[in-house]
Design a protein around this motif. Structure first.
Motif, PDB file in Angstrom:
ATOM      1  N   MET A   1       2.976 -32.361  11.286  1.00  7.49           N
ATOM      2  CA  MET A   1       2.602 -31.688  10.041  1.00  7.49           C
ATOM      3  C   MET A   1       3.834 -31.368   9.207  1.00  7.49           C
ATOM      4  O   MET A   1       3.841 -31.564   7.977  1.00  7.49           O
ATOM      5  CB  MET A   1       1.821 -30.402  10.363  1.00  7.49           C
TER       6      MET A   1
ATOM      7  N   ALA B   1      -0.199 -29.292   1.698  1.00 12.10           N
ATOM      8  CA  ALA B   1      -1.008 -29.959   2.723  1.00 12.10           C
ATOM      9  C   ALA B   1      -1.382 -31.343   2.224  1.00 12.10           C
ATOM     10  O   ALA B   1      -2.546 -31.633   1.932  1.00 12.10           O
ATOM     11  CB  ALA B   1      -2.260 -29.138   3.035  1.00 12.10           C
TER      12      ALA B   1
ATOM     13  N   TYR C   1       3.855 -30.582   5.251  1.00 12.48           N
ATOM     14  CA  TYR C   1       2.988 -29.398   5.314  1.00 12.48           C
ATOM     15  C   TYR C   1       3.820 -28.122   5.229  1.00 12.48           C
ATOM     16  O   TYR C   1       4.959 -28.064   5.737  1.00 12.48           O
ATOM     17  CB  TYR C   1       2.183 -29.390   6.617  1.00 12.48           C
TER      18      TYR C   1
END
Length: 883
Positions: A151, A256, A156
């Motif tokens: 991530m 995101a 992210y």
């Protein structure tokens, strides 16, 4: 002094926990120290070791915790805690065998291309792992090691990534199977017993009646019901997490971003997805499905999960070999063989009597042997490869021991808390709060949320729940179910894993997160998810059917469903019957009118009278049901003005009872003091104050209360009377007609006795009286099993007694025998006439009313009726007007 030692107990526990002393020893240690100090101080300064205890002495309270815990395991119906090591084993086995890792990688590639897809995949996998493991530490660590770097690498936000992983890891505490739900079920089982006693005492004090109707009692719960109740709220929480991440990603794409899958989504890709997803989903289906379907208990489902996890680990750890999937295939085939045998044969070894039975047993034995071979084969694999089985067993033993040591310590701490009057202090505080149940409930939830900052879920569940749950469950105004309260507490306790400073999910994630992810970013990331958990708590609190419906549905559709005459079903059943009658366009009334026009004179006199009365009772039942709803509307209309006065007066009466109890204790103490004691004067002054306060409280009750209460009582009595009359008439309308039809259905069997009955005369005339008496008795019993044969049975019984006398009277016996023959002939006549004149009409009548007026007389509920009952009883019904 009791309050002083209560403070010592709490402060000692807080100091021990704050200093980092192990929880398993801090809880019992605080109890032993405080009880020991109280006993020693009492011995030195109070005239006895029990001087500074609320009740009892130090020996009683030191042993109370261990006695209570031991009782949990020696009572067969309280064996739910046995499931804990089984689910722990399942979770650790799936984590150690890297099945959790496979799920994360596969879901990340599947969901990655959509905004926030990696985060959504983490939530999805967290929910799957929660439904298969329930082990928080293993889930958070696995997802932290695998998903967090991915991530972060894909842009992210560190706070969103860490918050998503930590929150998803906590899903195992509310999505079944869950250890916290098992512990809560065990604690609430005891709490409901106490709440039931408290509600009965309240009903007696409020109404003066010696017994409380069972419809007002508090229902207990079980681990299976807790699993069912938490299932939908868990899915609601998963949906909220996913929705939040999706909205966050759409509002702020840079935090995101979507991650395009670099490979090809070809047949191999989808095959890998299927092979990764299907086994865990199948295990979820076997574990939860067996509980929901009523096939297995929670303990048995835990064993299924543990066995399934070992078989899955057996092929995952041997990946790439030719025989990789052989144990799993053997297990599946064996299960299919066992299922085939169970569905097609009688599998009771003791009842085996035919070759077909033996064949079924043989097939089942082959399936069982195959399953055992698959389990042993997988176990050997898991043991040989990296010694995985030993590590899993050791970790399971350590975790299980920790849980049970904490349970024992918490039981000792709770005993000490009660020893110094802490439980009564909490009860008095909660009951004295204005606003009733919801004020008490909100404060309890707030306290549990606050404790979650510092304590583990086990300490909260086993220390706080036994104290507050009986108080909340006993309240007749809210009339909540134990499973709803358990799920609400479970959702609240779940926040303890995310709330600093002791949020365990944060600790686990901090241990595996890279240094680039700051601790403050992790704290920021979980704030939104804590808010979502509280929001879910509010949703479930405002709409109880989210919890109550599924356990009710499973219960009412099971083979062990409560019968329609169960008192707790009556209000919902009357709603159902009323709705059905309103929707049938007058068909029921028409059928009743048609039945009333039948000529019942062909039946025996007694039966004719009862059947005629039954048909008339059907019309009366409908009238009384309508009266009941009119009376219920009148009660509801009057309750708006009556309820505030009821709460006021019951509150004053509660304070009066508390003061009277205190006054009794002071008078008892005064009676024990020596005449020259210097404390007598102060105590007498306190007694005078208490008496004056009681008189003042009694003066606060409005002068109009008796009249208002009497008027409202007449309204509730009118409703209750109408409902009771409806139930009696409805039962009669079906039962007596059903008995008459049953007698007609026995006609063939009845006629079958004619030859034997006629042949009996020669035996009576010429046979030995004692032998004949046995024959007459046997025939009387067999005929008596048929409907409408009382006259024949009675005459044969008299004949038997004449033959059984010390001096047998054969002539008298023959006289009674002739009466039996005459009664039998009369039976033949009316049965033949009724067959054509009455049977069609009575069958039409019964078939028309059996789902409405005859519902209470049925052996069980139909699916439609069961679903209605499940939905209706899922709402909490205020019963305070009856107290």
């Amino acid at each position: 002094m009791e309050l002083f030692f209560l403070a010592v107990l709490v402060l000692t526990m807080a100091f021990a926990l704050g200093s980092g002393y192990p929880v398993a020893f801090a809880l019992p240690g605080a109890a032993i120290i405080s009880i020991g100090l109280a006993a020693g101080t009492g011995y030195l300064f109070g005239g006895g070791t029990d001087a500074y205890f609320h009740t009892g002495g130090p020996q009683q309270w030191l042993s109370a915790g261990t006695i209570n815990l031991r009782g949990t395991f020696w009572e067969v119906e309280r064996d739910t805690l046995i499931a804990i090591p089984l689910f722990i084993f399942m979770g650790i086995m799936l984590q150690r065998s890297k099945i959790a890792e496979d799920l994360l990688l596969t879901m990340a590639s599947l969901f990655g291309p959509i905004p926030g897809g990696l985060g959504i995949s983490v939530v999805f996998v967290g929910a799957l792992l929660a439904a298969t493991t329930g082990i928080l530490g293993a889930t958070v660590v696995a997802m932290g090691l695998i998903s967090l770097p991915a991530m972060l690498r894909n842009g992210y936000s560190p706070s969103l990534a860490s918050g998503t992983i930590a929150a998803s890891g906590t899903l195992g505490q509310i999505i079944p199977p869950s250890i916290v739900l098992i512990i809560l079920a065990d604690q609430l089982a005891s709490a409901t017993d106490q709440a039931s006693s408290a509600r009965k005492a309240l009903h007696k004090e409020s109404t003066g009646e010696l017994s409380m109707p069972s419809i007002f009692d508090v229902a207990s719960t079980s681990a299976g019901e807790m699993f069912l109740g938490a299932f939908v709220p868990g899915l609601v929480l998963v949906g909220l997490y996913m929705l939040y991440i999706l909205v966050y990603a759409l509002i702020k794409p840079s935090a995101a971003p979507a991650v395009k899958y670099e490979g090809q989504m070809n047949l191999q890709f989808w095959g890998n997805v299927v092979m990764t997803l299907v086994p865990p989903l199948a295990l979820i289906f076997l574990v939860l499905g067996s509980i929901i379907g009523g096939i297995a208990t929670v303990n048995q489902a835990g064993a299924i999960g543990a066995a399934g996890a070992m078989i899955m680990a057996g092929y995952r750890l041997c990946e790439g070999k030719k025989s990789t999937y052989l144990p799993a295939i053997l297990a599946i085939v064996s299960l299919l063989v066992i299922t085939f045998a169970l569905r097609n044969y009688e599998m009771n070894v003791k009842a085996m009597s035919t070759p077909e039975d033996a064949t079924g047993i043989m097939i089942g034995a082959f399936g069982t042997i195959g399953l055992l071979i698959a389990l042993i084969w997988s176990g050997i694999r898991v043991l040989r490869i990296d010694n995985t089985l030993q590590g899993v067993m050791l970790e399971t033993a350590k975790t299980t021991s920790l849980v049970f040591i904490i349970l024992l310590g918490a039981a000792m701490l709770t005993a000490a808390f009660r020893a110094f009057g802490g439980e009564e202090l909490v009860r008095e505080f909660l009951l004295s709060l204005p606003g009733g149940f919801w004020t008490q409930f909100i404060i309890v939830m707030a306290v549990i949320f606050f404790l979650g900052f510092f304590l583990d879920f086990i300490e909260i569940a086993v220390v706080v729940v036994p104290i507050v749950a009986p108080i909340l469950l006993a309240d007749p105004g809210a009339n909540i179910t134990a499973v709803w309260l358990g799920v609400m507490i479970g959702l609240n306790i779940q926040t303890s894993f995310l709330t600093p400073p002791f949020g365990f999910a944060l600790f686990y994630l901090r241990g595996v997160a890279p240094a680039a992810v700051k601790t403050i970013a992790m704290y920021k990331g979980v704030i939104a998810f804590i808010a979502l958990q509280l929001f879910a708590l509010g949703i479930v609190g405002l709409y109880p059917p989210l919890v109550n419906y599924l356990p009710n549905r499973v219960s009412f559709l099971s083979d062990q469903a409560p019968p329609p005459r169960n008192p707790k079903l009556q209000f919902c059943m009357e709603d159902y019957v009323s709705g059905q009658l309103a929707a049938d366009d007058g068909k029921t009334l028409a059928a009743i009118k048609t039945a009333q026009g039948l000529n019942f004179d062909v039946l025996p006199k007694k039966m004719s009278k009862s059947v005629s009365k039954a048909v008339d009772s059907a019309e009366e039942a409908i009238a009384k049901l309508n009266e009941a709803f009119v009376a219920a509307d009148a009660v509801e209309a009057a309750s708006g003005a009556y309820r505030p006065q009821l709460r006021l007066v019951r509150g004053i009466e509660k304070n009066i009872r508390r003061e009277q109890k205190h006054l009794t204790e002071m008078n008892t103490t005064l009676g024990r003091l020596p005449a020259d004691s210097p404390d007598r004067e102060d105590l007498m002054a306190d007694i005078a104050k208490a008496e004056a306060h009681i008189a003042e409280l009694q003066g606060q009750i409005p002068d109009t209360w008796d009249g208002v209460h009497e008027t409202f009582a007449k309204l509730t009595k009118a409703e209750n009377d109408a409902r009771n009359k409806y139930r009696r008439n409805a039962d009669t309308s079906y039962e007596d007609v059903a008995e008459a039809l049953a007698a007609m259905n026995d006609t063939t069997a009845y006629l079958g006795f004619e030859e034997e009955l006629l042949a009996l005369r020669a035996t009576v005339e010429a046979g030995d009286p004692k032998e004949t008496e046995a024959l007459v008795n046997d025939l009387s019993k067999r005929i008596g099993k048929l409907g409408a044969t009382d006259d024949v049975k009675k005459a044969l019984g008299k004949a038997r007694r004449k033959l059984k006398a010390k001096t047998p009277d054969v002539e008298a016996a023959l006289s009674e025998y002739d009466k039996a023959i005459a009664s039998f002939e009369n039976g033949k006549v009316w049965r033949a006439e009724a067959e054509t004149a009455l049977r069609p009409g009575l069958e039409t009548y019964l078939s028309t009313i059996e789902g409405t007026l005859g519902l209470r007389m049925q052996s069980g509920l139909t699916r439609e009726q069961a679903l209605f009952m499940a939905s209706c009883s899922a709402h909490h019904r205020d019963i305070s007007l009856n107290f």
